[in-house]
Write an enzyme that holds these catalytic residues in place. Sequence first.
Site, PDB file in Angstrom:
ATOM      1  N   ASP A 145      13.857 -21.047   9.101  1.00 42.82           N
ATOM      2  CA  ASP A 145      15.058 -21.555   9.759  1.00 42.82           C
ATOM      3  C   ASP A 145      14.971 -21.172  11.239  1.00 42.82           C
ATOM      4  O   ASP A 145      13.931 -20.680  11.714  1.00 42.82           O
ATOM      5  CB  ASP A 145      16.337 -21.065   9.054  1.00 42.82           C
ATOM      6  CG  ASP A 145      16.630 -19.577   9.288  1.00 42.82           C
ATOM      7  OD1 ASP A 145      15.834 -18.876   9.948  1.00 42.82           O
ATOM      8  OD2 ASP A 145      17.680 -19.104   8.790  1.00 42.82           O
TER       9      ASP A 145
ATOM     10  N   CYS B 227      13.164 -16.210   7.624  1.00 46.41           N
ATOM     11  CA  CYS B 227      14.509 -16.449   8.145  1.00 46.41           C
ATOM     12  C   CYS B 227      14.911 -15.165   8.851  1.00 46.41           C
ATOM     13  O   CYS B 227      14.050 -14.305   9.106  1.00 46.41           O
ATOM     14  CB  CYS B 227      15.491 -16.905   7.071  1.00 46.41           C
ATOM     15  SG  CYS B 227      15.976 -15.679   5.842  1.00 46.41           S
TER      16      CYS B 227
ATOM     17  N   THR C  36      16.738 -12.462   8.010  1.00 48.01           N
ATOM     18  CA  THR C  36      16.505 -11.276   7.184  1.00 48.01           C
ATOM     19  C   THR C  36      15.379 -11.457   6.173  1.00 48.01           C
ATOM     20  O   THR C  36      14.881 -10.473   5.621  1.00 48.01           O
ATOM     21  CB  THR C  36      17.768 -10.937   6.368  1.00 48.01           C
ATOM     22  OG1 THR C  36      18.056 -12.078   5.538  1.00 48.01           O
ATOM     23  CG2 THR C  36      18.946 -10.631   7.277  1.00 48.01           C
TER      24      THR C  36
ATOM     25  N   HIS D 264      -0.110  -6.917  -7.869  1.00 46.08           N
ATOM     26  CA  HIS D 264       0.691  -6.754  -9.086  1.00 46.08           C
ATOM     27  C   HIS D 264       1.523  -7.981  -9.440  1.00 46.08           C
ATOM     28  O   HIS D 264       1.775  -8.227 -10.614  1.00 46.08           O
ATOM     29  CB  HIS D 264       1.632  -5.551  -8.936  1.00 46.08           C
ATOM     30  CG  HIS D 264       0.917  -4.233  -8.984  1.00 46.08           C
ATOM     31  ND1 HIS D 264       1.561  -3.032  -9.126  1.00 46.08           N
ATOM     32  CD2 HIS D 264      -0.412  -3.924  -8.913  1.00 46.08           C
ATOM     33  CE1 HIS D 264       0.679  -2.039  -9.140  1.00 46.08           C
ATOM     34  NE2 HIS D 264      -0.522  -2.553  -9.008  1.00 46.08           N
TER      35      HIS D 264
ATOM     36  N   HIS E 142      -0.982  -6.714 -15.514  1.00 42.84           N
ATOM     37  CA  HIS E 142       0.007  -7.420 -14.691  1.00 42.84           C
ATOM     38  C   HIS E 142       0.134  -8.895 -15.077  1.00 42.84           C
ATOM     39  O   HIS E 142       1.149  -9.524 -14.794  1.00 42.84           O
ATOM     40  CB  HIS E 142      -0.359  -7.311 -13.213  1.00 42.84           C
ATOM     41  CG  HIS E 142      -0.471  -5.892 -12.751  1.00 42.84           C
ATOM     42  ND1 HIS E 142       0.607  -5.040 -12.707  1.00 42.84           N
ATOM     43  CD2 HIS E 142      -1.552  -5.163 -12.364  1.00 42.84           C
ATOM     44  CE1 HIS E 142       0.207  -3.850 -12.294  1.00 42.84           C
ATOM     45  NE2 HIS E 142      -1.092  -3.892 -12.089  1.00 42.84           N
TER      46      HIS E 142
END
Length: 145
Positions: free
Chosen positions: A9, A66, A68, A99, A134
């Site tokens: 964004d 973005c 955060t 993992h 995993h």
Amino acid sequence: MRTIAIASDHGGVELRALLARDLAEWGWGVLDLGTDGPASVDYPDFAVKVAGALKSGQAERGLLLCGTGIGISIAANRFVHVRAALVHDAFGARMARQHNDANVLVMGARVIGPEVARDCLKIFLETAFEGGRHAGRVAKLSDNA
Ligand code: RB5
């Protein structure tokens, strides 16, 4: 050539441009899906674009940014074929691949500095999934699809 789809964004435009240059230098094909300027846009729309590029096979990895990293990672993980990892450091980038077999790296452009972001991206691209114990856990991520 291996291809990565990248999008952000407005909060991630500058960091995305910097990382796109790195990716090209490292020999990756870059499918840049915007946004193209500082105008305010909605981060879910850009998660959709990268998810689409992975689904169609246009790209094998994704990078989403973005402000955060939180909103766009939530949006990306709504798609069952996407394993998006919000990462802030090299350890997280390595674990996301070893993992979790993450196929999309997510970072918060207002959280992370450019050098740490570059380091995370390089590690994310160069680290293999460990498989083994995993593999079953990653398979379970799709159980409720
Ligand atoms: C946009 O202002 C901001 O909300 C967005 O970039 C992101 O941080 C959302 O999770």
